[in-house]
Scaffold this motif. Structure first.
Motif, PDB file in Angstrom:
ATOM      1  N   LEU A  92       0.831  -1.206   0.000  1.00 13.32           N
ATOM      2  CA  LEU A  92       0.000   0.000   0.000  1.00 13.32           C
ATOM      3  C   LEU A  92       0.865   1.254   0.000  1.00 13.32           C
ATOM      4  N   ASN A  93       1.951   1.220   0.758  1.00 12.98           N
ATOM      5  CA  ASN A  93       2.828   2.386   0.855  1.00 12.98           C
ATOM      6  C   ASN A  93       3.662   2.581  -0.406  1.00 12.98           C
ATOM      7  N   MET A  94       4.336   1.516  -0.839  1.00 11.63           N
ATOM      8  CA  MET A  94       5.285   1.656  -1.939  1.00 11.63           C
ATOM      9  C   MET A  94       4.620   1.819  -3.298  1.00 11.63           C
ATOM     10  N   TRP A  95       3.492   1.156  -3.494  1.00 16.71           N
ATOM     11  CA  TRP A  95       2.874   1.220  -4.826  1.00 16.71           C
ATOM     12  C   TRP A  95       1.829   2.317  -4.936  1.00 16.71           C
ATOM     13  N   TRP A  96       1.030   2.484  -3.881  1.00 19.99           N
ATOM     14  CA  TRP A  96      -0.052   3.476  -3.965  1.00 19.99           C
ATOM     15  C   TRP A  96       0.192   4.728  -3.122  1.00 19.99           C
ATOM     16  N   GLY A  97       1.285   4.769  -2.413  1.00 24.22           N
ATOM     17  CA  GLY A  97       1.614   5.968  -1.656  1.00 24.22           C
ATOM     18  C   GLY A  97       0.788   6.184  -0.408  1.00 24.22           C
ATOM     19  N   HIS A  98       0.132   5.132   0.086  1.00 27.52           N
ATOM     20  CA  HIS A  98      -0.642   5.262   1.312  1.00 27.52           C
ATOM     21  C   HIS A  98       0.311   5.433   2.514  1.00 27.52           C
ATOM     22  N   PRO A  99      -0.064   6.213   3.509  1.00 28.87           N
ATOM     23  CA  PRO A  99       0.785   6.376   4.696  1.00 28.87           C
ATOM     24  C   PRO A  99       0.669   5.185   5.639  1.00 28.87           C
ATOM     25  N   ALA A 100       0.954   3.999   5.108  1.00 24.60           N
ATOM     26  CA  ALA A 100       0.847   2.762   5.904  1.00 24.60           C
ATOM     27  C   ALA A 100       2.206   2.426   6.503  1.00 24.60           C
ATOM     28  N   GLN A 101       2.205   1.930   7.724  1.00 28.39           N
ATOM     29  CA  GLN A 101       3.448   1.661   8.452  1.00 28.39           C
ATOM     30  C   GLN A 101       3.682   0.159   8.580  1.00 28.39           C
ATOM     31  N   ALA A 102       4.682  -0.327   7.861  1.00 28.41           N
ATOM     32  CA  ALA A 102       5.010  -1.757   7.880  1.00 28.41           C
ATOM     33  C   ALA A 102       6.110  -1.995   8.909  1.00 28.41           C
TER      34      ALA A 102
END
Length: 214
Positions: A130-140
């Protein structure tokens, strides 16, 4: 547990991270959302370098779920046999590819709930995609982020879910998109597990770690 740093200190930490590397990138090679999902799923209990070596030839011939299914489980297994848990991971890659073809028209969904329903894809993998492909501010939150969050006081927590919530709650919104990459890279190259490189650390004067080594 290390005490939670205050808002201004955390803002200064991420201001320094941004100044040092404005656009941090993940280190797993991929060419599209599908290969990113596969690469991140394969990276569990394996190094990014090891995964990249294994997937270089794999993704050259199978960069869509349809092509991966055509390759078959034996073909996938042969390509990733240098990675830990490769037999189970090969099964998961084939299963998730089939689901993507059957249920999503061969496309990777951009929903966390849909992603975590795929075999071999947990919350961390979903957040990376979600973060890397769609730019969502998701925290892995991986082992590096868990260590850095607790050691520095940026996001102390007893488990990865607690650290994820602390990052979401305490890291300023304008740094959320790249937060997990800055923290991973800091943990991978500076705030390492056995002997942190405090003398070379750009946030050493802000960090709450009480056993700094210089």
């Amino acid at each position: 547990m290390t005490q939670q740093l205050d808002y201004q200190t955390i803002r200064e930490i991420f201001t320094r991270f941004e100044a040092a590397e404005a656009e941090p990138k993940g280190e797993l090679d991929h060419v599209n959302a599908y290969t990113l999902v596969v690469a991140v799923a394969l990276s569990a209990q394996a190094t990014d370098k090891g995964v990249n070596k294994a997937t270089r030839d794999l993704f050259a011939i199978a960069d869509t779920p349809q092509k991966m299914l055509a390759l078959g489980i034996d073909g996938v297994t042969e390509h990733i046999k240098t990675i830990g848990l490769f037999r189970q991971k090969a099964k998961n890659v084939i299963k998730l590819s089939q689901i993507l073809v059957d249920d999503y028209g061969g496309e990777v969904p951009n929903s966390r709930a849909a992603l975590v329903s795929l075999p071999g894809v947990g919350r961390k993998t979903a957040n990376v995609v979600l973060n890397m492909w769609w730019g969502h501010p998701a925290q892995a939150v991986d082992t590096h982020i868990f260590r850095v969050g607790n050691r520095t006081g940026i996001a102390p927590g007893k488990d990865v879910d607690a650290v994820e919530r602390k990052i979401e709650d305490h890291v300023p919104a304008d740094f959320q998109r790249h937060a997990h990459h800055w923290l991973i890279l800091h943990g991978r190259y500076t705030c390492v597990a056995r002997k942190p490189k405090c003398g070379a650390c750009l946030i050493r004067d802000l960090c709450a770690y009480d056993a700094k080594e210089f």
